[in-house]
Design an enzyme around this catalytic site. Structure first.
Site, PDB file in Angstrom:
ATOM      1  CG  ASP A 161       7.578   2.813 -21.598  1.00  0.00           C
ATOM      2  OD1 ASP A 161       6.767   3.260 -22.410  1.00  0.00           O
ATOM      3  OD2 ASP A 161       8.471   3.509 -21.077  1.00  0.00           O
ATOM      4  CG  HIS A 189       9.474   7.136 -21.701  1.00  0.00           C
ATOM      5  ND1 HIS A 189       8.481   6.191 -21.749  1.00  0.00           N
ATOM      6  CD2 HIS A 189       8.873   8.315 -21.969  1.00  0.00           C
ATOM      7  CE1 HIS A 189       7.329   6.775 -22.021  1.00  0.00           C
ATOM      8  NE2 HIS A 189       7.545   8.072 -22.164  1.00  0.00           N
TER       9      HIS A 189
END
Ligand code: NAX
Length: 330
Positions: A161, A189
């Site tokens: 990410d 996440h």
């Protein structure tokens, strides 16, 4: 000088897509450098073993000088025997009709026993990176099942990410991606993750000043990063693999080599209550590592009202995930 002993690295789900993108880079020295040999310990379930043998044939055919040995197994004790880094990649993906709670429970059945096997068999310096989703809570389950292994040895992966967010910012600002630093992913996440631009820098200046477009930063930027995994599935017909493997390499290397200067990296680690996050959650924070295995959560960062609200939402999601798996936690 005597050669350094090889480092044992375990990869679970080794015959999967991420495994295929990861093993060759570990074998080539991308993880621990060009003079560090490795023993690859590869765990699969029975249906994956034939494909795994094919992967091993290909690793053999690369004649990597750094590969001392390759062990393939379906047995947890063998997989984690003497290992110093366990990369837990294999997990059961969400299938149609499966609720998130079901997904958490199914994977809990995998990560609890793996945590116990790590505690029973791994090297005393073992560290663990959980990639298999839902990775924060899978990591919480594994860590909770292995109280003998210090809590600061367990990491879940938010680095992909971070990398995604850095590239979006670099492209928007028209600068090389290396100009973007200090970009932390907070929380889970998942689609609630919070990429923190307010504390990020572009060539040392606050990223939000360089880009100066709050509408984009709080809108398209955020949703592009949060939904990037789905966009890749849509485009490729398969989920991210090479970029996930690359992020796993970056995560381990950040702990192994340390983070550079004033910069930090994103990792989900055990919360000790930093920034008001409930203790014990496996939470994405900015981390600085000293290159000797030690790390700290970066303290003293400030969050405006928007960021505070996003972090509250992702914290609540992780707390709810923990409640969903409460029966699996010792
Ligand atoms: P694949 O389905 O290609 O491979 C998974 C492999 O794991 C299979 O070979 C399977 O046989 C094996 N496996 C399943 N259960 C196992 C067990 N109990 N023990 C050992 N092996 C087992 O998935 P892949 O694309 O490689 O993705 C793996 C995991 O990474 C998924 O959970 C995925 O959601 C997750 N991801 C996490 C990311 C992150 O940033 N944290 C990003 C990429 C990826 O989505």
């Amino acid at each position: 000088m005597a050669a350094k002993p090889p480092i044992h690295v375990t990869v679970t789900g080794a015959a999967g897509q991420i495994g295929y993108a990861l093993l060759f880079r570990i074998a080539s020295g991308a993880l621990f450098g060009p003079d560090q040999r490795v023993v690859l310990r590869l765990l699969e379930i029975e249906p994956g073993m034939q494909a795994l043998e094919g992967v091993v044939m290909e690793i053999d055919d690369c004649a990597f000088p750094l590969v001392s040995d390759i062990v393939t197994t379906t047995d947890l004790d063998t997989a984690f025997d003497g290992t110093s880094w366990a990369l837990l990649v294999g997990s059961i993906p969400r299938k149609a009709g499966m609720e998130r709670g079901d997904l958490l429970t199914v994977n809990g059945g995998i990560f609890g026993p793996q945590g116990q096997a790590i505690a029973n068999n791994a090297a005393s310096d073992v560290r663990v990176l959980v990639v298999g989703n839902p990775c924060n809570t899978n990591c919480l389950i594994a860590r909770s099942s292995a109280p003998e292994v210090p809590a600061d040895r367990w990491f879940a992966m938010t680095r992909l990410d971070e990398n995604r967010a850095k590239t979006q910012l670099a492209q928007k600002a028209g600068v090389p991606v290396a100009s973007v630093t200090n970009l932390a992913i907070w929380g889970n996440h998942s689609a609630t993750q919070f990429p923190d631009v307010a504390n990020a820098r572009i060539d040392g200046k606050p990223a939000a000043e360089v880009i100066d477009d709050d509408g984009w930063l709080q809108g398209d930027f955020l949703t592009t990063v949060q939904k990037r995994g789905a966009a890749i599935i849509e485009a490729r017909g398969l989920s991210s693999a090479a970029s996930a493997a690359n992020a796993a390499i970056g995560s381990v290397a950040a702990i192994h080599n340390g983070t550079a200067g004033d910069d930090w990296t994103s990792l989900a680690v055990v919360s000790n209550g930093e920034y008001g996050v409930p203790q014990g959650l496996q939470f994405g924070f900015p981390i600085r590592a000293n290159g000797a295995g030690g790390w700290t959560v970066v303290e003293g960062l400030t969050h405006d009202e928007f960021a505070t609200e996003r972090i509250r939402v992702t914290t609540e999601e992780l707390a709810a995930e923990r409640d969903d798996v409460a029966a699996l936690l010792p």
